[in-house]
Design a protein around this motif. Structure first.
Motif, PDB file in Angstrom:
ATOM      1  N   VAL A 150      -0.319   5.692   9.017  1.00 19.77           N
ATOM      2  CA  VAL A 150       0.765   5.164   8.177  1.00 19.77           C
ATOM      3  C   VAL A 150       0.177   4.424   6.968  1.00 19.77           C
ATOM      4  O   VAL A 150       0.666   4.569   5.844  1.00 19.77           O
ATOM      5  CB  VAL A 150       1.711   4.252   8.997  1.00 19.77           C
ATOM      6  CG1 VAL A 150       2.707   3.532   8.090  1.00 19.77           C
ATOM      7  CG2 VAL A 150       2.457   5.072  10.044  1.00 19.77           C
ATOM      8  N   ALA A 151      -0.901   3.668   7.200  1.00 20.18           N
ATOM      9  CA  ALA A 151      -1.524   2.935   6.089  1.00 20.18           C
ATOM     10  C   ALA A 151      -2.608   3.766   5.407  1.00 20.18           C
ATOM     11  O   ALA A 151      -2.773   3.714   4.195  1.00 20.18           O
ATOM     12  CB  ALA A 151      -2.124   1.634   6.606  1.00 20.18           C
ATOM     13  N   TYR A 186      -2.630  -2.974  14.193  1.00 17.47           N
ATOM     14  CA  TYR A 186      -1.239  -3.208  13.808  1.00 17.47           C
ATOM     15  C   TYR A 186      -0.559  -1.844  13.741  1.00 17.47           C
ATOM     16  O   TYR A 186      -1.019  -0.950  13.028  1.00 17.47           O
ATOM     17  CB  TYR A 186      -1.127  -3.905  12.447  1.00 17.47           C
ATOM     18  CG  TYR A 186       0.316  -4.039  12.036  1.00 17.47           C
ATOM     19  CD1 TYR A 186       1.109  -5.071  12.536  1.00 17.47           C
ATOM     20  CD2 TYR A 186       0.920  -3.097  11.210  1.00 17.47           C
ATOM     21  CE1 TYR A 186       2.456  -5.163  12.210  1.00 17.47           C
ATOM     22  CE2 TYR A 186       2.267  -3.183  10.872  1.00 17.47           C
ATOM     23  CZ  TYR A 186       3.024  -4.218  11.384  1.00 17.47           C
ATOM     24  OH  TYR A 186       4.350  -4.295  11.068  1.00 17.47           O
ATOM     25  N   HIS A 187       0.517  -1.677  14.484  1.00 20.48           N
ATOM     26  CA  HIS A 187       1.200  -0.384  14.495  1.00 20.48           C
ATOM     27  C   HIS A 187       2.686  -0.496  14.191  1.00 20.48           C
ATOM     28  O   HIS A 187       3.408   0.488  14.331  1.00 20.48           O
ATOM     29  CB  HIS A 187       0.985   0.323  15.836  1.00 20.48           C
ATOM     30  CG  HIS A 187      -0.441   0.696  16.090  1.00 20.48           C
ATOM     31  ND1 HIS A 187      -1.076   1.702  15.402  1.00 20.48           N
ATOM     32  CD2 HIS A 187      -1.361   0.190  16.945  1.00 20.48           C
ATOM     33  CE1 HIS A 187      -2.330   1.811  15.829  1.00 20.48           C
ATOM     34  NE2 HIS A 187      -2.529   0.900  16.754  1.00 20.48           N
ATOM     35  N   VAL A 190       5.554   5.620  15.033  1.00 22.55           N
ATOM     36  CA  VAL A 190       4.686   5.231  16.150  1.00 22.55           C
ATOM     37  C   VAL A 190       5.455   5.303  17.471  1.00 22.55           C
ATOM     38  O   VAL A 190       4.942   5.823  18.468  1.00 22.55           O
ATOM     39  CB  VAL A 190       4.090   3.822  15.908  1.00 22.55           C
ATOM     40  CG1 VAL A 190       3.420   3.274  17.162  1.00 22.55           C
ATOM     41  CG2 VAL A 190       3.097   3.858  14.745  1.00 22.55           C
ATOM     42  N   SER A 227       7.031   2.308  11.884  1.00 23.96           N
ATOM     43  CA  SER A 227       7.174   1.818  13.261  1.00 23.96           C
ATOM     44  C   SER A 227       7.832   2.876  14.137  1.00 23.96           C
ATOM     45  O   SER A 227       7.416   3.104  15.275  1.00 23.96           O
ATOM     46  CB  SER A 227       8.034   0.552  13.288  1.00 23.96           C
ATOM     47  OG  SER A 227       7.477  -0.447  12.471  1.00 23.96           O
ATOM     48  N   ASP A 286      -2.731   6.707  13.881  1.00 24.59           N
ATOM     49  CA  ASP A 286      -1.695   6.062  13.076  1.00 24.59           C
ATOM     50  C   ASP A 286      -2.222   5.985  11.644  1.00 24.59           C
ATOM     51  O   ASP A 286      -2.973   5.070  11.290  1.00 24.59           O
ATOM     52  CB  ASP A 286      -1.382   4.673  13.640  1.00 24.59           C
ATOM     53  CG  ASP A 286      -0.347   3.932  12.798  1.00 24.59           C
ATOM     54  OD1 ASP A 286       0.062   4.466  11.750  1.00 24.59           O
ATOM     55  OD2 ASP A 286       0.036   2.818  13.195  1.00 24.59           O
ATOM     56  N   LYS A 338       4.581   4.978   4.820  1.00 25.70           N
ATOM     57  CA  LYS A 338       4.189   4.232   3.606  1.00 25.70           C
ATOM     58  C   LYS A 338       4.058   5.089   2.344  1.00 25.70           C
ATOM     59  O   LYS A 338       5.025   5.259   1.634  1.00 25.70           O
ATOM     60  CB  LYS A 338       2.920   3.420   3.888  1.00 25.70           C
ATOM     61  CG  LYS A 338       3.227   2.198   4.752  1.00 25.70           C
ATOM     62  CD  LYS A 338       2.140   1.143   4.683  1.00 25.70           C
ATOM     63  CE  LYS A 338       2.582  -0.167   5.287  1.00 25.70           C
ATOM     64  NZ  LYS A 338       2.368  -0.294   6.729  1.00 25.70           N
ATOM     65  N   TRP A 363       0.813  -1.237   0.000  1.00 26.38           N
ATOM     66  CA  TRP A 363       0.000   0.000   0.000  1.00 26.38           C
ATOM     67  C   TRP A 363       0.833   1.269   0.000  1.00 26.38           C
ATOM     68  O   TRP A 363       0.408   2.323   0.467  1.00 26.38           O
ATOM     69  CB  TRP A 363      -1.009   0.041   1.159  1.00 26.38           C
ATOM     70  CG  TRP A 363      -1.208  -1.289   1.794  1.00 26.38           C
ATOM     71  CD1 TRP A 363      -1.543  -2.451   1.132  1.00 26.38           C
ATOM     72  CD2 TRP A 363      -1.023  -1.675   3.160  1.00 26.38           C
ATOM     73  NE1 TRP A 363      -1.581  -3.498   2.008  1.00 26.38           N
ATOM     74  CE2 TRP A 363      -1.269  -3.065   3.254  1.00 26.38           C
ATOM     75  CE3 TRP A 363      -0.685  -0.975   4.317  1.00 26.38           C
ATOM     76  CZ2 TRP A 363      -1.179  -3.762   4.450  1.00 26.38           C
ATOM     77  CZ3 TRP A 363      -0.602  -1.666   5.511  1.00 26.38           C
ATOM     78  CH2 TRP A 363      -0.838  -3.050   5.566  1.00 26.38           C
ATOM     79  N   SER A 422      10.771   5.154   9.337  1.00 27.43           N
ATOM     80  CA  SER A 422       9.799   4.090   9.057  1.00 27.43           C
ATOM     81  C   SER A 422       8.546   4.333   9.892  1.00 27.43           C
ATOM     82  O   SER A 422       8.569   5.081  10.882  1.00 27.43           O
ATOM     83  CB  SER A 422      10.375   2.717   9.382  1.00 27.43           C
ATOM     84  OG  SER A 422      10.414   2.533  10.780  1.00 27.43           O
TER      85      SER A 422
HETATM   86  C1  LIG Z   1       2.990  -0.509   7.954  1.00 20.56           C
HETATM   87  C2  LIG Z   1       2.441   0.121   9.166  1.00 20.56           C
HETATM   88  C3  LIG Z   1       3.263   0.531  10.226  1.00 20.56           C
HETATM   89  C4  LIG Z   1       4.745   0.253  10.249  1.00 20.56           C
HETATM   90  O1  LIG Z   1       5.419   0.900   9.238  1.00 20.56           O
HETATM   91  P1  LIG Z   1       6.911   0.394   8.825  1.00 20.56           P
HETATM   92  O2  LIG Z   1       7.347   1.405   7.829  1.00 20.56           O
HETATM   93  O3  LIG Z   1       6.743  -0.975   8.273  1.00 20.56           O
HETATM   94  O4  LIG Z   1       7.718   0.406  10.066  1.00 20.56           O
HETATM   95  C5  LIG Z   1       2.680   1.177  11.287  1.00 20.56           C
HETATM   96  N1  LIG Z   1       1.355   1.418  11.328  1.00 20.56           N
HETATM   97  C6  LIG Z   1       0.540   1.039  10.325  1.00 20.56           C
HETATM   98  C7  LIG Z   1      -0.908   1.368  10.420  1.00 20.56           C
HETATM   99  C8  LIG Z   1       1.046   0.367   9.218  1.00 20.56           C
HETATM  100  O5  LIG Z   1       0.232  -0.048   8.249  1.00 20.56           O
END
Ligand SMILES: *Cc1c(COP(=O)(O)O)cnc(C)c1O
Length: 403
Positions: free
Chosen positions: A222-223, A126-127, A97, A94, A220, A249, A34, A92
């Motif tokens: 990130v996704a 998932y974080h 977070v 992670s 979060d 991401k 993604w 990244s």
């Molecule tokens: C992928 C993801 C992470 C971690 O990101 P990385 O770049 O793999 O460390 C954290 N939170 C969410 C919601 C994610 O989808």
């Protein structure tokens, strides 16, 4: 280690296509986890990377700064819309977070409230894979379950999907608010934890409950950030906003690793002290890498100048139309679509290696998660490729139903 199939060797990419060493082209149904929202090798992003690499490929961000880092921080603050805010760069999701958790804990230390060190997290969350991030993932079903004992104990709760859920969450927090720093949520879509969605009302209940107890809200994204759920950020679905937002991401259009933690003014003010121990001591070596900043600026420029979110809406309607027939199969319990994410929920676990092989044989790259076959393609995928992906999913459902 003994059961994984050998990886396919990729030598190139273009839009939604992966090019393999043997010349095969696969339609990437999941945009490399993604990230590649504008597809592979986007010419504008590649050009930005090339240009920046020739001027300044890297410089430490301690005591030094560069224009792409300044420009990107301005753009992110405008887009994330937390009011006056600040950006912390990292490398990244992670780590973004980790930084958010650390900021929230240190906020309470800096304002003189000790003991507020834990977090409300949610089932199926998932974080990330670093230890702090792992501790707020789903405690049972996540890939981290066997690290119990090593991880910090947090307070995982069910999502408050109705008023009863909200009052349960409210009561849970009320009983231990002196130990809680904040709440962390993947707004609207919990992706790696199983492609599970919740509605804006649920998200609003979480934020409202956290506000009632003056907890710090960490979104979060990130996704979900950068259009995946249909709006620029998933938090745009509700009136209120978070205090801290994590992005990663698709930040660079997925072309290069980068993430950021954005904090609202109220959080930042607790760090505006002359006492050196009040500083946020965190410094990823490659934070704010100039090439990554340039890629991110080029990606954001695409959102500003091209109808990217309109395209996400079209992708959503094609996913809806093409995947919904799967819902009538006996081995499927649910089909759900949100923005450019489509998920087919199976009644039992999917045999992942054989499913991957099935899709590769049909020219598609799809990698199921335990009991979910999902699509989360680049937004600029052609209609034709998207329909091909969906039809391959349909064929897989039919094959699995007979087995
Ligand atoms: C992928 C993801 C992470 C971690 O990101 P990385 O770049 O793999 O460390 C954290 N939170 C969410 C919601 C994610 O989808």
């Amino acid at each position: 280690m003994l059961t994984a199939s050998p990886p396919l060797k990729v030598v190139g990419g273009e839009r939604e296509f992966l090019v393999l060493e043997d010349g095969r082209r696969l339609i990437d149904g999941i945009a490399s986890w993604w990230t590649l929202c504008h597809g592979y090798n986007h010419p504008k992003i590649v050009e930005a990377i090339r240009g920046q690499a020739s001027r300044l490929a890297h410089v430490m961000l301690g005591g030094l700064v560069h224009q792409p880092a300044i420009d990107l921080a301005d753009r992110l603050c405008d887009l994330v819309n937390l009011g006056p805010s600040r950006v912390f760069y990292c490398d990244s999701g992670s780590v973004a977070v980790e930084v958010a958790l650390k900021m929230a804990v240190q906020y309470w230390i800096n304002v003189g409230r000790t003991g507020k060190t834990r977090f409300i997290s949610f089932r199926d969350a998932y974080h990330g894979d670093t230890t702090g991030a792992m501790s707020v993932c789903d405690p049972i079903d996540s890939m981290h379950a066997h690290f119990k004992g090593f991880l910090l104990e947090q307070f995982p709760q069910p999502l408050p999907r109705d008023d009863v859920g909200e009052s349960n969450l409210d009561q849970f927090i009320a009983e231990r608010v002196d130990r809680i720093a904040g709440v962390i949520i993947e707004p609207l879509a919990q992706m790696a934890g199983g492609m599970r969605f919740h509605d804006a009302a649920t998200l609003a209940r979480i934020v409202r409950t956290a506000r009632r107890h003056e907890l710090i809200v960490i979104a979060d994204e990130v996704a979900t950030g950068f259009g995946r759920t249909g709006t620029m950020f998933a938090m745009d679905a509700i009136e209120d906003n978070a205090d801290i937002v994590c992005v990663g991401k698709a930040l660079t259009g997925g072309h290069i690793g980068m993430a950021a933690t954005i904090a609202a003014g109220d959080v930042c003010r607790a760090f505006d002290r002359s006492d050196p121990t009040a500083a946020l001591m965190h410094g990823p070596t490659f934070m704010g890498n100039p090439i990554a900043c340039a890629a991110a600026l080029a990606s954001l420029e695409q959102f500003a100048t091209e109808p990217v979110l309109e395209r996400v809406a079209q992708v959503q309607s094609i996913l809806d139309r093409e995947l919904s027939p799967c819902a009538s199969a006996a081995n499927v319990s649910d089909v759900r679509v949100l923005g450019a994410i489509g998920a087919v929920q199976f009644t039992g676990p999917v045999d992942v290696p054989s499913a991957i092989e099935f899709f590769v044989e049909r020219g598609c790259w799809v990698r199921p998660l335990r009991d979910v076959v999902y699509l989360a393609p680049p937004f600029n995928i052609s209609d034709e490729s998207l329909v091909r992906l969906c039809r391959a999913v349909g064929e897989y459902v039919a094959k699995d139903e007979l087995a």
